[in-house]
Design a protein around this motif. Structure first.
Motif, PDB file in Angstrom:
ATOM      1  N   GLY A 101       0.820  -1.200   0.000  1.00  0.00           N
ATOM      2  CA  GLY A 101       0.000   0.000   0.000  1.00  0.00           C
ATOM      3  C   GLY A 101       0.855   1.250   0.000  1.00  0.00           C
ATOM      4  O   GLY A 101       2.072   1.204  -0.232  1.00  0.00           O
ATOM      5  N   ALA A 102       0.219   2.370   0.292  1.00  0.00           N
ATOM      6  CA  ALA A 102       0.918   3.648   0.224  1.00  0.00           C
ATOM      7  C   ALA A 102       1.539   4.065   1.546  1.00  0.00           C
ATOM      8  O   ALA A 102       2.274   5.056   1.613  1.00  0.00           O
ATOM      9  N   ASP A 103       1.254   3.332   2.607  1.00  0.00           N
ATOM     10  CA  ASP A 103       1.666   3.784   3.936  1.00  0.00           C
ATOM     11  C   ASP A 103       3.056   3.305   4.343  1.00  0.00           C
ATOM     12  O   ASP A 103       3.668   3.885   5.240  1.00  0.00           O
ATOM     13  N   ARG A 104       3.551   2.226   3.718  1.00  0.00           N
ATOM     14  CA  ARG A 104       4.848   1.668   4.113  1.00  0.00           C
ATOM     15  C   ARG A 104       5.947   2.325   3.284  1.00  0.00           C
ATOM     16  O   ARG A 104       5.968   2.222   2.058  1.00  0.00           O
ATOM     17  N   ALA A 105       6.870   2.977   3.942  1.00  0.00           N
ATOM     18  CA  ALA A 105       7.931   3.701   3.244  1.00  0.00           C
ATOM     19  C   ALA A 105       9.139   2.811   2.989  1.00  0.00           C
ATOM     20  O   ALA A 105       9.347   1.786   3.650  1.00  0.00           O
ATOM     21  N   PHE A 106       9.930   3.216   2.010  1.00  0.00           N
ATOM     22  CA  PHE A 106      11.242   2.610   1.760  1.00  0.00           C
ATOM     23  C   PHE A 106      12.215   3.742   1.489  1.00  0.00           C
ATOM     24  O   PHE A 106      11.821   4.865   1.187  1.00  0.00           O
ATOM     25  N   ASP A 107      13.508   3.442   1.591  1.00  0.00           N
ATOM     26  CA  ASP A 107      14.543   4.409   1.263  1.00  0.00           C
ATOM     27  C   ASP A 107      14.917   4.250  -0.206  1.00  0.00           C
ATOM     28  O   ASP A 107      15.146   3.129  -0.671  1.00  0.00           O
ATOM     29  N   PRO A 108      14.975   5.347  -0.974  1.00  0.00           N
ATOM     30  CA  PRO A 108      15.213   5.226  -2.411  1.00  0.00           C
ATOM     31  C   PRO A 108      16.661   4.882  -2.747  1.00  0.00           C
ATOM     32  O   PRO A 108      17.604   5.454  -2.192  1.00  0.00           O
ATOM     33  N   LEU A 109      16.804   3.931  -3.653  1.00  0.00           N
ATOM     34  CA  LEU A 109      18.102   3.627  -4.249  1.00  0.00           C
ATOM     35  C   LEU A 109      18.303   4.510  -5.474  1.00  0.00           C
ATOM     36  O   LEU A 109      17.347   4.818  -6.186  1.00  0.00           O
ATOM     37  N   ARG A 110      19.542   4.855  -5.749  1.00  0.00           N
ATOM     38  CA  ARG A 110      19.845   5.616  -6.964  1.00  0.00           C
ATOM     39  C   ARG A 110      20.964   4.923  -7.741  1.00  0.00           C
ATOM     40  O   ARG A 110      21.836   4.273  -7.161  1.00  0.00           O
ATOM     41  N   ASP A 111      20.914   5.056  -9.030  1.00  0.00           N
ATOM     42  CA  ASP A 111      21.946   4.476  -9.888  1.00  0.00           C
ATOM     43  C   ASP A 111      23.310   5.019  -9.496  1.00  0.00           C
ATOM     44  O   ASP A 111      23.475   6.231  -9.298  1.00  0.00           O
ATOM     45  N   GLY A 112      24.274   4.137  -9.365  1.00  0.00           N
ATOM     46  CA  GLY A 112      25.628   4.532  -9.001  1.00  0.00           C
ATOM     47  C   GLY A 112      25.900   4.560  -7.510  1.00  0.00           C
ATOM     48  O   GLY A 112      27.064   4.667  -7.099  1.00  0.00           O
ATOM     49  N   GLN A 113      24.857   4.495  -6.700  1.00  0.00           N
ATOM     50  CA  GLN A 113      25.036   4.462  -5.249  1.00  0.00           C
ATOM     51  C   GLN A 113      25.849   3.233  -4.843  1.00  0.00           C
ATOM     52  O   GLN A 113      25.738   2.173  -5.458  1.00  0.00           O
ATOM     53  N   VAL A 114      26.683   3.382  -3.827  1.00  0.00           N
ATOM     54  CA  VAL A 114      27.470   2.263  -3.306  1.00  0.00           C
ATOM     55  C   VAL A 114      27.031   1.980  -1.874  1.00  0.00           C
ATOM     56  O   VAL A 114      27.056   2.857  -1.018  1.00  0.00           O
ATOM     57  N   ILE A 115      26.615   0.752  -1.650  1.00  0.00           N
ATOM     58  CA  ILE A 115      26.210   0.290  -0.322  1.00  0.00           C
ATOM     59  C   ILE A 115      27.399  -0.427   0.288  1.00  0.00           C
ATOM     60  O   ILE A 115      27.886  -1.421  -0.259  1.00  0.00           O
ATOM     61  N   GLU A 116      27.863   0.074   1.408  1.00  0.00           N
ATOM     62  CA  GLU A 116      29.050  -0.487   2.046  1.00  0.00           C
ATOM     63  C   GLU A 116      28.645  -1.479   3.122  1.00  0.00           C
ATOM     64  O   GLU A 116      27.781  -1.190   3.964  1.00  0.00           O
ATOM     65  N   VAL A 117      29.285  -2.660   3.118  1.00  0.00           N
ATOM     66  CA  VAL A 117      29.070  -3.648   4.162  1.00  0.00           C
ATOM     67  C   VAL A 117      30.340  -4.475   4.324  1.00  0.00           C
ATOM     68  O   VAL A 117      30.895  -4.973   3.350  1.00  0.00           O
ATOM     69  N   ALA A 118      30.828  -4.539   5.542  1.00  0.00           N
ATOM     70  CA  ALA A 118      31.982  -5.381   5.870  1.00  0.00           C
ATOM     71  C   ALA A 118      33.169  -5.120   4.941  1.00  0.00           C
ATOM     72  O   ALA A 118      33.860  -6.052   4.517  1.00  0.00           O
ATOM     73  N   GLY A 119      33.391  -3.860   4.597  1.00  0.00           N
ATOM     74  CA  GLY A 119      34.514  -3.505   3.747  1.00  0.00           C
ATOM     75  C   GLY A 119      34.304  -3.764   2.267  1.00  0.00           C
ATOM     76  O   GLY A 119      35.220  -3.582   1.464  1.00  0.00           O
ATOM     77  N   THR A 120      33.118  -4.179   1.895  1.00  0.00           N
ATOM     78  CA  THR A 120      32.785  -4.459   0.500  1.00  0.00           C
ATOM     79  C   THR A 120      31.767  -3.440   0.008  1.00  0.00           C
ATOM     80  O   THR A 120      30.840  -3.078   0.733  1.00  0.00           O
ATOM     81  N   GLY A 121      31.921  -2.993  -1.229  1.00  0.00           N
ATOM     82  CA  GLY A 121      30.974  -2.070  -1.820  1.00  0.00           C
ATOM     83  C   GLY A 121      30.070  -2.766  -2.817  1.00  0.00           C
ATOM     84  O   GLY A 121      30.535  -3.519  -3.679  1.00  0.00           O
ATOM     85  N   LEU A 122      28.773  -2.525  -2.683  1.00  0.00           N
ATOM     86  CA  LEU A 122      27.787  -3.009  -3.640  1.00  0.00           C
ATOM     87  C   LEU A 122      27.321  -1.809  -4.458  1.00  0.00           C
ATOM     88  O   LEU A 122      26.629  -0.931  -3.942  1.00  0.00           O
ATOM     89  N   ARG A 123      27.700  -1.759  -5.723  1.00  0.00           N
ATOM     90  CA  ARG A 123      27.345  -0.631  -6.578  1.00  0.00           C
ATOM     91  C   ARG A 123      26.010  -0.889  -7.259  1.00  0.00           C
ATOM     92  O   ARG A 123      25.799  -1.938  -7.882  1.00  0.00           O
ATOM     93  N   VAL A 124      25.100   0.061  -7.130  1.00  0.00           N
ATOM     94  CA  VAL A 124      23.765  -0.066  -7.692  1.00  0.00           C
ATOM     95  C   VAL A 124      23.807   0.240  -9.193  1.00  0.00           C
ATOM     96  O   VAL A 124      24.251   1.309  -9.608  1.00  0.00           O
ATOM     97  N   LEU A 125      23.329  -0.709 -10.002  1.00  0.00           N
ATOM     98  CA  LEU A 125      23.194  -0.532 -11.442  1.00  0.00           C
ATOM     99  C   LEU A 125      21.708  -0.577 -11.771  1.00  0.00           C
ATOM    100  O   LEU A 125      21.066  -1.624 -11.616  1.00  0.00           O
ATOM    101  N   HIS A 126      21.136   0.541 -12.194  1.00  0.00           N
ATOM    102  CA  HIS A 126      19.731   0.551 -12.574  1.00  0.00           C
ATOM    103  C   HIS A 126      19.587  -0.194 -13.894  1.00  0.00           C
ATOM    104  O   HIS A 126      20.162   0.212 -14.911  1.00  0.00           O
ATOM    105  N   THR A 127      18.819  -1.282 -13.885  1.00  0.00           N
ATOM    106  CA  THR A 127      18.684  -2.149 -15.057  1.00  0.00           C
ATOM    107  C   THR A 127      17.208  -2.420 -15.326  1.00  0.00           C
ATOM    108  O   THR A 127      16.722  -3.548 -15.160  1.00  0.00           O
TER     109      THR A 127
END
Length: 211
Positions: A101-127
């Motif tokens: 529904g419309a009430d549950r929010a999420f955080d927006p991902l953007r192309d090129g964003q890098v998500i860092e975890v445990a010293g590793t980067g996950l680069r977002v590729l909009h596909t």
């Protein structure tokens, strides 16, 4: 749960529903991290099983490769249990609303964003193509790309339902994925893994088959 160092895979089962139809599906839930912190990619079907796989590690984020219900239907419960944010490309808001529904929010991902975890980067590729907000997550340090439902062993993801486009998914695969190193392991949303090098030679066959 199975995996290689830094990457774990949990298989979950449930249903995919869209356009008035429902199908049984098995999903790959990916966990990237170490013994301290982890990111979950595609929280599918079974929040309790995913939480058990996370264990006592800090869950930094729940990343959605797209918002078809079978890829996000455990995200809300998992977020509520852990406090982890849900990340999704905003172009999939219409699909997200079908589940939450419309009430549950999420955080927006953007192309090129890098998500860092445990010293590793996950680069977002909009596909886009399988879904308007579909993304892949490229982890060069791990030699892998998490492709969601954009690329599988044997070809592109399905494009025969609402909010999908064959021409768009082919462009995404050609321009965003097949340019990655050929040895890059493709870890998919369903089924077996493959590699960029294994799939690249078949691009023209996919195009011919799709038209």
């Amino acid at each position: 749960m199975t995996g290689t160092p830094g990457i774990g895979r949990l298989a979950t089962s449930g249903t995919f529903t869209l356009d008035g139809g429902t199908w049984d599906v098995d999903n790959n839930v990916w966990l990237v991290g170490d013994e301290r912190e982890v990111v979950v990619i595609d929280a599918a079907h079974d929040a309790a099983a995913i939480a058990a796989a996370v264990g006592d590690r800090r869950l930094k984020a729940i990343v959605c490769t797209h918002a078809h219900n079978d890829h996000v239907n455990a995200a809300g419960e998992l977020s509520d249990a852990t406090g982890a944010p849900i990340l999704l490309h905003p172009d999939d808001e219409v699909l997200w609303a079908m589940v939450y529904g419309a009430d549950r929010a999420f955080d927006p991902l953007r192309d090129g964003q890098v998500i860092e975890v445990a010293g590793t980067g996950l680069r977002v590729l909009h596909t886009p193509g399988h879904a308007p907000g579909a993304v892949c997550l490229y982890a060069p340090d791990l030699g892998t790309v998490f492709s969601g439902d954009t690329l599988f062993s044997g070809g592109p993801g399905a494009t025969g339902r609402s909010y999908s486009s064959f021409d768009t998914i082919i462009g995404s695969i050609r321009d965003r994925l097949l340019v990655l190193p050929p040895e890059t392991v493709v870890r998919t949303g369903h089924g077996d893994e493959t590699s960029i090098g294994a799939e690249a030679p078949d691009l023209e066959k996919w195009i011919a088959r799709g038209h």
